[in-house]
Write an enzyme that holds these catalytic residues in place. Structure first.
Site, PDB file in Angstrom:
ATOM      1  N   ARG A 195      -9.066  -0.177  -6.607  1.00  0.00           N
ATOM      2  CA  ARG A 195      -9.701   1.089  -6.998  1.00  0.00           C
ATOM      3  C   ARG A 195      -9.561   1.393  -8.484  1.00  0.00           C
ATOM      4  O   ARG A 195      -8.561   1.049  -9.117  1.00  0.00           O
ATOM      5  CB  ARG A 195      -9.117   2.243  -6.179  1.00  0.00           C
ATOM      6  CG  ARG A 195      -9.446   2.144  -4.693  1.00  0.00           C
ATOM      7  CD  ARG A 195      -8.726   3.194  -3.863  1.00  0.00           C
ATOM      8  NE  ARG A 195      -9.171   3.144  -2.474  1.00  0.00           N
ATOM      9  CZ  ARG A 195      -8.647   2.343  -1.544  1.00  0.00           C
ATOM     10  NH1 ARG A 195      -7.656   1.542  -1.850  1.00  0.00           N
ATOM     11  NH2 ARG A 195      -9.132   2.351  -0.307  1.00  0.00           N
TER      12      ARG A 195
ATOM     13  N   HIS B  26     -13.421  -2.148  -5.422  1.00  0.00           N
ATOM     14  CA  HIS B  26     -13.787  -3.566  -5.407  1.00  0.00           C
ATOM     15  C   HIS B  26     -15.053  -3.870  -6.205  1.00  0.00           C
ATOM     16  O   HIS B  26     -15.924  -4.620  -5.757  1.00  0.00           O
ATOM     17  CB  HIS B  26     -13.942  -4.060  -3.971  1.00  0.00           C
ATOM     18  CG  HIS B  26     -12.687  -4.006  -3.164  1.00  0.00           C
ATOM     19  ND1 HIS B  26     -11.443  -4.269  -3.699  1.00  0.00           N
ATOM     20  CD2 HIS B  26     -12.474  -3.703  -1.843  1.00  0.00           C
ATOM     21  CE1 HIS B  26     -10.524  -4.150  -2.745  1.00  0.00           C
ATOM     22  NE2 HIS B  26     -11.113  -3.803  -1.631  1.00  0.00           N
TER      23      HIS B  26
ATOM     24  N   HIS C 167     -10.671 -10.872  -0.080  1.00  0.00           N
ATOM     25  CA  HIS C 167     -10.527  -9.784   0.894  1.00  0.00           C
ATOM     26  C   HIS C 167     -10.694 -10.295   2.329  1.00  0.00           C
ATOM     27  O   HIS C 167     -11.419  -9.701   3.134  1.00  0.00           O
ATOM     28  CB  HIS C 167     -11.536  -8.676   0.603  1.00  0.00           C
ATOM     29  CG  HIS C 167     -11.171  -7.339   1.171  1.00  0.00           C
ATOM     30  ND1 HIS C 167     -11.325  -7.034   2.504  1.00  0.00           N
ATOM     31  CD2 HIS C 167     -10.658  -6.228   0.591  1.00  0.00           C
ATOM     32  CE1 HIS C 167     -10.942  -5.779   2.714  1.00  0.00           C
ATOM     33  NE2 HIS C 167     -10.531  -5.277   1.567  1.00  0.00           N
TER      34      HIS C 167
ATOM     35  N   ASP D 274      -2.073   0.997   3.200  1.00  0.00           N
ATOM     36  CA  ASP D 274      -3.160   0.603   2.309  1.00  0.00           C
ATOM     37  C   ASP D 274      -2.659   0.814   0.888  1.00  0.00           C
ATOM     38  O   ASP D 274      -3.159   1.641   0.136  1.00  0.00           O
ATOM     39  CB  ASP D 274      -4.422   1.427   2.572  1.00  0.00           C
ATOM     40  CG  ASP D 274      -5.657   0.849   1.886  1.00  0.00           C
ATOM     41  OD1 ASP D 274      -5.540  -0.225   1.255  1.00  0.00           O
ATOM     42  OD2 ASP D 274      -6.730   1.473   1.964  1.00  0.00           O
TER      43      ASP D 274
ATOM     44  N   GLU E 213      -3.898  -8.881  -0.165  1.00  0.00           N
ATOM     45  CA  GLU E 213      -4.694  -9.208  -1.350  1.00  0.00           C
ATOM     46  C   GLU E 213      -3.789  -9.330  -2.574  1.00  0.00           C
ATOM     47  O   GLU E 213      -3.242  -8.340  -3.050  1.00  0.00           O
ATOM     48  CB  GLU E 213      -5.745  -8.121  -1.588  1.00  0.00           C
ATOM     49  CG  GLU E 213      -6.658  -7.877  -0.397  1.00  0.00           C
ATOM     50  CD  GLU E 213      -7.241  -6.473  -0.413  1.00  0.00           C
ATOM     51  OE1 GLU E 213      -8.073  -6.187  -1.298  1.00  0.00           O
ATOM     52  OE2 GLU E 213      -6.838  -5.647   0.437  1.00  0.00           O
TER      53      GLU E 213
END
Length: 390
Positions: free
Chosen positions: A121, A146, A217, A289, A355
């Site tokens: 982000r 992304h 991803h 997340d 990731e």
């Protein structure tokens, strides 16, 4: 020979031939693994198609142990990855689709692609370089995620080289594409070793000063695509700190200790152990997340980011990287929106992402490791996903 006997023999032969063909066709399409999930054997002809007027194809890497990785040039994506489980049965550990067209879905764009030019982000879709402000699409609430709406994930990449063990995708992102200065010239090379190591090597140059943060991803389920949730997978992350976020999942700038929090994966634990705790950070992400700050545990010169283990399959995935961080996303927004390769749905927390990356919102966070790329410089990064069994 009696005509009636001849007819009987011919009929029996024809029946046997048809039955054999039917069995062969079934065997070429699916195999069952030990976790009762179904492994789809992808077919290049039925997978391929056209997106935005360009041909999208399926490419395959295979090693001596039978492990097989599938890719497509649309988004330079991992489509599937079959590795042996504890019984030696091939298990597809990456979620994906069996037709190219299914990846061209704006509502679910991030199954398996390379994301960038800035993965993760950027706050409010804005950042500055040497006093000049750049604006990128806000495709995730008030923020850019992304690389924006099209980013790298909805691009048709060129295939530069391909053989049984290695494939290189290449793409030039034009100046101001999605708002990023450029042009940015990118290459991503996937290689599959005979030791069941999938390596992703990234390379980029730019004609103008820009920002770069490339990652993959893929959604993983080490019990196999369609085998249920990932909550009983065990995870260990070699990270003593993480980057807390605000309610829009932008880092606050703090590097917080994981000790005494649900974010402590310094010793192996199940993903589900603490995920439902009454914790503000978990509420912001609807689960995990977040970005973990790797603590520098080295193996062969790379950061050993962590270890994921499938509880049913016994498959172990170790991640090694040159990057300083790793984003762990526990599939909190998966909601039965798409049908996967084996016919199952992308149900809640049936896949997870790990990731390797620089930290989110780094262009706006001067205390984070820099993501700047100057003309004349070459950005390189490498991450390795090694599969074994316990």
């Amino acid at each position: 020979m009696n005509k009636s006997i001849l007819k009987t023999l011919l009929a029996g032969s024809l029946f046997a031939t048809i039955a054999c063909q039917q069995n062969s066709k079934q065997e070429s399409n699916i195999t069952a693994d030990s976790t009762d999930s179904v492994v789809t054997i992808l077919d290049s002809t039925s997978f391929s198609g056209d997106i935005d007027g360009k041909s999208v194809k399926l490419y395959t890497l295979k090693n001596s142990s039978g492990a097989t990785a599938y890719f497509t040039n649309f988004g330079a994506r991992i489509v599937g990855l079959q590795v042996p489980d504890k019984n030696g049965t091939l298990t597809d550990v990456v979620l994906g689709f069996n037709k190219a067209a299914d990846y061209n879905n704006p509502k679910e764009p991030f199954f398996g692609p390379i994301v960038g030019p800035f993965g993760n982000r950027i706050a409010k879709g804005k950042f500055s370089i040497d006093g000049e402000e750049f604006t990128t699409p806000t495709n995730n609430g008030p923020n850019t995620l992304h690389g924006g709406v099209k980013g790298l994930h909805f691009q048709n990449w060129d295939v530069k080289t391909v053989n049984d063990k290695v494939i290189t995708f290449a793409l030039t992102l034009p100046d101001k594409a999605e708002g990023f200065p450029g042009p940015i010239h990118i290459e991503v090379t996937y290689s599959l070793s005979d030791n069941n190591e999938l390596t992703i090597a990234y390379k980029a140059t730019s004609d103008k000063k820009t920002v770069i943060n490339l990652t993959n991803h893929a959604y993983f389920n080490l019990n196999g695509e369609g085998s249920g949730t990932i909550l009983d997978h065990t995870l260990k992350l070699n990270a003593d700190k993480y980057t807390p976020v605000d309610s829009t999942l932008i880092p606050t700038g703090e590097l917080a200790d994981v000790k005494g929090t649900p974010f402590d994966f310094t010793t192996s634990k199940t993903i589900g152990q603490d995920i439902e705790q009454d914790n503000e950070q978990l509420k912001f992400g609807k689960g995990y997340d977040h970005n973990w700050v790797l603590n520098g545990t080295k193996v062969d010169g790379l950061n050993h980011a962590g270890t994921l283990t499938g509880d049913k399959s016994g498959i172990v995935m170790d991640i090694y990287t040159e990057e300083p961080g790793i984003q762990f996303y526990s599939g909190n927004f998966m909601a039965d929106n798409v049908t996967l390769k084996n016919g199952s749905k992308d149900s809640f927390r049936t896949g997870l992402c790990l990731e390797t990356q620089h930290f989110p919102d780094s262009p706006n966070q001067p205390n984070f490791p820099s993501t700047s790329l100057n003309p004349g410089e070459t950005y390189t990064s490498k991450s390795v996903y090694k599969f074994t069994t316990k």
